[in-house]
Design a protein around this motif. Structure first.
Motif, PDB file in Angstrom:
ATOM      1  N   ILE A   1       0.773  -7.588   4.604  1.00 31.49           N
ATOM      2  CA  ILE A   1       2.087  -6.993   4.854  1.00 31.49           C
ATOM      3  C   ILE A   1       3.052  -7.350   3.724  1.00 31.49           C
ATOM      4  CG2 ILE A   1       4.029  -6.862   6.449  1.00 31.49           C
ATOM      5  CD1 ILE A   1       2.107  -7.571   8.702  1.00 31.49           C
ATOM      6  N   PHE A   2       3.587  -6.322   3.083  1.00 31.19           N
ATOM      7  CA  PHE A   2       4.593  -6.490   2.032  1.00 31.19           C
ATOM      8  C   PHE A   2       5.944  -6.042   2.587  1.00 31.19           C
ATOM      9  CE2 PHE A   2       0.533  -5.832   0.045  1.00 31.19           C
ATOM     10  CZ  PHE A   2       0.518  -6.647  -1.083  1.00 31.19           C
ATOM     11  N   GLU A   3       6.930  -6.920   2.528  1.00 28.34           N
ATOM     12  CA  GLU A   3       8.271  -6.582   3.008  1.00 28.34           C
ATOM     13  C   GLU A   3       9.274  -6.669   1.861  1.00 28.34           C
ATOM     14  OE1 GLU A   3       9.500  -8.366   6.784  1.00 28.34           O
ATOM     15  OE2 GLU A   3       7.491  -9.238   6.920  1.00 28.34           O
ATOM     16  N   GLY A   4      10.160  -5.665   1.799  1.00 30.75           N
ATOM     17  CA  GLY A   4      11.239  -5.692   0.822  1.00 30.75           C
ATOM     18  C   GLY A   4      10.808  -5.463  -0.611  1.00 30.75           C
ATOM     19  N   LEU A   5       9.801  -4.624  -0.831  1.00 29.83           N
ATOM     20  CA  LEU A   5       9.370  -4.335  -2.200  1.00 29.83           C
ATOM     21  C   LEU A   5      10.469  -3.571  -2.942  1.00 29.83           C
ATOM     22  CD1 LEU A   5       5.638  -3.253  -1.702  1.00 29.83           C
ATOM     23  CD2 LEU A   5       6.447  -5.318  -2.876  1.00 29.83           C
ATOM     24  N   LYS A   6      10.848  -4.082  -4.096  1.00 30.34           N
ATOM     25  CA  LYS A   6      11.891  -3.438  -4.910  1.00 30.34           C
ATOM     26  C   LYS A   6      11.455  -3.419  -6.370  1.00 30.34           C
ATOM     27  CE  LYS A   6      15.628  -5.163  -1.925  1.00 30.34           C
ATOM     28  NZ  LYS A   6      14.802  -6.099  -1.126  1.00 30.34           N
ATOM     29  N   GLY A   7      11.993  -2.454  -7.103  1.00 29.51           N
ATOM     30  CA  GLY A   7      11.657  -2.324  -8.513  1.00 29.51           C
ATOM     31  C   GLY A   7      10.920  -1.043  -8.835  1.00 29.51           C
ATOM     32  N   PHE A   8      10.786  -0.158  -7.835  1.00 28.92           N
ATOM     33  CA  PHE A   8      10.128   1.128  -8.036  1.00 28.92           C
ATOM     34  C   PHE A   8      11.170   2.195  -8.381  1.00 28.92           C
ATOM     35  CE2 PHE A   8       7.159  -1.351  -5.691  1.00 28.92           C
ATOM     36  CZ  PHE A   8       5.897  -0.880  -6.025  1.00 28.92           C
ATOM     37  N   LYS A   9      10.849   3.027  -9.322  1.00 29.01           N
ATOM     38  CA  LYS A   9      11.762   4.081  -9.744  1.00 29.01           C
ATOM     39  C   LYS A   9      11.860   5.152  -8.667  1.00 29.01           C
ATOM     40  CE  LYS A   9      12.680   7.297 -13.551  1.00 29.01           C
ATOM     41  NZ  LYS A   9      12.196   7.812 -14.855  1.00 29.01           N
TER      42      LYS A   9
ATOM     43  N   VAL B   1       9.694   7.337  -3.796  1.00 26.70           N
ATOM     44  CA  VAL B   1       9.016   6.473  -4.765  1.00 26.70           C
ATOM     45  C   VAL B   1       7.557   6.890  -4.823  1.00 26.70           C
ATOM     46  CG1 VAL B   1      10.585   4.518  -4.514  1.00 26.70           C
ATOM     47  CG2 VAL B   1       8.611   4.712  -2.983  1.00 26.70           C
ATOM     48  N   PHE B   2       6.893   6.530  -5.920  1.00 22.83           N
ATOM     49  CA  PHE B   2       5.524   6.990  -6.159  1.00 22.83           C
ATOM     50  C   PHE B   2       4.628   5.789  -6.472  1.00 22.83           C
ATOM     51  CE2 PHE B   2       8.531  10.281  -7.046  1.00 22.83           C
ATOM     52  CZ  PHE B   2       7.962  11.445  -6.538  1.00 22.83           C
ATOM     53  N   PRO B   3       4.239   5.051  -5.426  1.00 21.58           N
ATOM     54  CA  PRO B   3       3.411   3.865  -5.655  1.00 21.58           C
ATOM     55  C   PRO B   3       1.926   4.198  -5.680  1.00 21.58           C
ATOM     56  CG  PRO B   3       3.997   3.984  -3.357  1.00 21.58           C
ATOM     57  CD  PRO B   3       4.644   5.173  -4.021  1.00 21.58           C
ATOM     58  N   GLY B   4       1.182   3.316  -6.313  1.00 18.58           N
ATOM     59  CA  GLY B   4      -0.267   3.324  -6.219  1.00 18.58           C
ATOM     60  C   GLY B   4      -0.696   2.037  -5.548  1.00 18.58           C
ATOM     61  N   LEU B   5      -1.852   2.059  -4.888  1.00 21.10           N
ATOM     62  CA  LEU B   5      -2.308   0.864  -4.181  1.00 21.10           C
ATOM     63  C   LEU B   5      -3.830   0.787  -4.248  1.00 21.10           C
ATOM     64  CD1 LEU B   5      -1.000  -0.383  -0.743  1.00 21.10           C
ATOM     65  CD2 LEU B   5      -3.415  -0.535  -1.331  1.00 21.10           C
ATOM     66  N   SER B   6      -4.324  -0.276  -4.829  1.00 26.97           N
ATOM     67  CA  SER B   6      -5.766  -0.465  -4.913  1.00 26.97           C
ATOM     68  C   SER B   6      -6.190  -1.689  -4.106  1.00 26.97           C
ATOM     69  CB  SER B   6      -6.219  -0.625  -6.370  1.00 26.97           C
ATOM     70  OG  SER B   6      -5.719  -1.832  -6.929  1.00 26.97           O
TER      71      SER B   6
ATOM     72  N   GLU C   1      -1.648  10.833  -4.437  1.00 26.76           N
ATOM     73  CA  GLU C   1      -0.483  11.512  -5.000  1.00 26.76           C
ATOM     74  C   GLU C   1       0.698  11.597  -4.033  1.00 26.76           C
ATOM     75  OE1 GLU C   1      -0.428  12.343  -8.161  1.00 26.76           O
ATOM     76  OE2 GLU C   1      -2.446  11.478  -8.271  1.00 26.76           O
ATOM     77  N   THR C   2       0.573  10.946  -2.901  1.00 24.30           N
ATOM     78  CA  THR C   2       1.627  11.029  -1.883  1.00 24.30           C
ATOM     79  C   THR C   2       2.872  10.264  -2.314  1.00 24.30           C
ATOM     80  OG1 THR C   2      -0.056  11.162  -0.150  1.00 24.30           O
ATOM     81  CG2 THR C   2       2.190  10.606   0.533  1.00 24.30           C
TER      82      THR C   2
ATOM     83  N   LYS D   1       4.002   4.427 -10.274  1.00 26.68           N
ATOM     84  CA  LYS D   1       3.446   5.484 -11.117  1.00 26.68           C
ATOM     85  C   LYS D   1       4.490   6.114 -12.030  1.00 26.68           C
ATOM     86  CE  LYS D   1      -0.233   6.509  -7.830  1.00 26.68           C
ATOM     87  NZ  LYS D   1      -0.807   7.445  -6.841  1.00 26.68           N
ATOM     88  N   LYS D   2       5.748   5.729 -11.873  1.00 26.59           N
ATOM     89  CA  LYS D   2       6.816   6.244 -12.715  1.00 26.59           C
ATOM     90  C   LYS D   2       7.319   5.206 -13.712  1.00 26.59           C
ATOM     91  CE  LYS D   2       6.889  10.242 -10.645  1.00 26.59           C
ATOM     92  NZ  LYS D   2       6.534  11.511 -11.346  1.00 26.59           N
ATOM     93  N   SER D   3       6.679   4.031 -13.731  1.00 25.10           N
ATOM     94  CA  SER D   3       7.064   2.986 -14.682  1.00 25.10           C
ATOM     95  C   SER D   3       5.872   2.054 -14.868  1.00 25.10           C
ATOM     96  CB  SER D   3       8.286   2.207 -14.168  1.00 25.10           C
ATOM     97  OG  SER D   3       7.929   1.385 -13.066  1.00 25.10           O
ATOM     98  N   ASP D   4       6.081   0.980 -15.622  1.00 21.11           N
ATOM     99  CA  ASP D   4       4.996   0.018 -15.837  1.00 21.11           C
ATOM    100  C   ASP D   4       5.132  -1.199 -14.923  1.00 21.11           C
ATOM    101  OD1 ASP D   4       7.226  -1.135 -16.925  1.00 21.11           O
ATOM    102  OD2 ASP D   4       6.308  -1.653 -18.858  1.00 21.11           O
ATOM    103  N   HIS D   5       5.844  -1.074 -13.812  1.00 18.27           N
ATOM    104  CA  HIS D   5       6.062  -2.183 -12.890  1.00 18.27           C
ATOM    105  C   HIS D   5       4.892  -2.317 -11.911  1.00 18.27           C
ATOM    106  CE1 HIS D   5      10.696  -1.532 -13.500  1.00 18.27           C
ATOM    107  NE2 HIS D   5      10.041  -1.768 -14.628  1.00 18.27           N
ATOM    108  N   TRP D   6       4.548  -3.564 -11.579  1.00 24.79           N
ATOM    109  CA  TRP D   6       3.436  -3.793 -10.650  1.00 24.79           C
ATOM    110  C   TRP D   6       3.549  -5.151  -9.960  1.00 24.79           C
ATOM    111  CZ3 TRP D   6       1.271  -8.257 -12.272  1.00 24.79           C
ATOM    112  CH2 TRP D   6       1.249  -8.530 -13.641  1.00 24.79           C
TER     113      TRP D   6
END
Length: 291
Positions: free
Chosen positions: A200-208, A214-219, A239-240, A275-280
């Protein structure tokens, strides 16, 4: 002439007889302090709902219980007692951040269980946060009498250091590993086969953001003790696009290991990226699996 002497002798005995139902106790290991006035309790202890625990530090997401075993002194009506219990959690500034006015409010017909066990459960979640210190106060009272019983304990919340985290321009409030079957956070890295697990991830920030999205990827990648890959999902989101306001509240990828022949420990790596920046952000946890 002897009457004043007799009064002096018996007066302390009368005072003591009025105080015999009062008690004060403190658990040295947890710091849990209890005070009874008209109500008494054979044993007050903390537990994780399965075993007793003797600590006052808890990992974020964890649930613990304060148990009042064989609590006595309630006025009975037709063999039934009517306890009330209120719970407060305050920060070190004295601000009340969580309050439950009466845990046993719904027991309108009273309780017939004997010996009587009362229980308060505390879930370590928002508005409680890790790396903070808090004060727990529990007040018990007799709804049909005047007896009271109080418990108080200082406690602190710590992060789960078994979950390794790396970030690049991504911040978060809390990360925890949750078991659906146990309905509790895993704090010792021990899980079972066929157990539904959630990171569980809470309060994720830094996505464009773009138009509130927002357009995250998750592996998700899991390898056994021999280095064999047992799960390898390169992007569970695809792509969601996700609503930014919902994404920041909670993201909880789930996974399960059904094959008991998979050699333990299992290393799980969950990576989330923008997916819109180099943040991870990258997480890793090793799980000792039980059958």
């Amino acid at each position: 002439m002897k009457l004043p002497i007799l009064l002096l002798v018996f007066l302390p005995l009368i005072l003591l007889s009025c105080e015999f139902k009062k008690s004060i106790n403190k658990d040295i290991q947890t710091g849990l302090t209890t005070k009874g006035d008209g109500l008494s309790c054979e044993d007050v202890y903390l537990s994780d709902d399965e075993e007793k625990i003797s600590r006052n530090s808890f990992i974020y997401g964890e649930k613990f219980y304060v148990n009042f075993s064989t609590i006595e002194g309630f006025q009975k009506q037709n063999g039934v007692v009517f306890p009330g219990m209120e719970l407060f959690i305050m920060n070190k500034k004295g601000d009340t951040i969580l309050q439950s006015n009466d845990v046993y409010k719904s027991y309108n017909e009273g309780i017939t269980i004997s010996p009587l066990l009362l229980k308060a459960d505390i879930s370590i979640a928002k508005p409680i946060f890790s790396e903070q210190k808090y004060i727990l106060k529990i007040n018990i009272w007799d709804k049909k009498g005047e007896g009271t019983y109080q418990a108080e304990m200082d406690f602190d919340i710590i992060t789960n250091n078994n979950i390794k985290v790396e970030t690049n321009h991504i911040s978060y409030d809390e990360i925890s590993l949750f078991s659906k079957e146990k309905n509790n956070t895993i704090i010792d890295n021990v899980a079972r086969y066929n157990e539904n697990l959630y990171m569980i991830f809470e309060g994720l920030k830094g996505f464009k953001e773009e138009s509130g999205k927002v357009f995250p990827g998750l592996s998700l990648k899991a390898t056994d003790a021999n280095g064999e890959i047992v799960i390898n999902e390169k992007d569970l989101i695809g792509e969601t696009a996700m609503n930014a306001s919902e994404f920041v509240v909670e993201l909880a990828p789930s996974f399960i290991f059904t094959d008991p022949t998979i050699k333990s420990p299992i290393t799980c790596k969950i990576n989330i990226w923008d997916k819109k920046s180099d943040h991870w952000i990258k997480t890793m946890v090793k799980l000792d699996m039980l059958k």
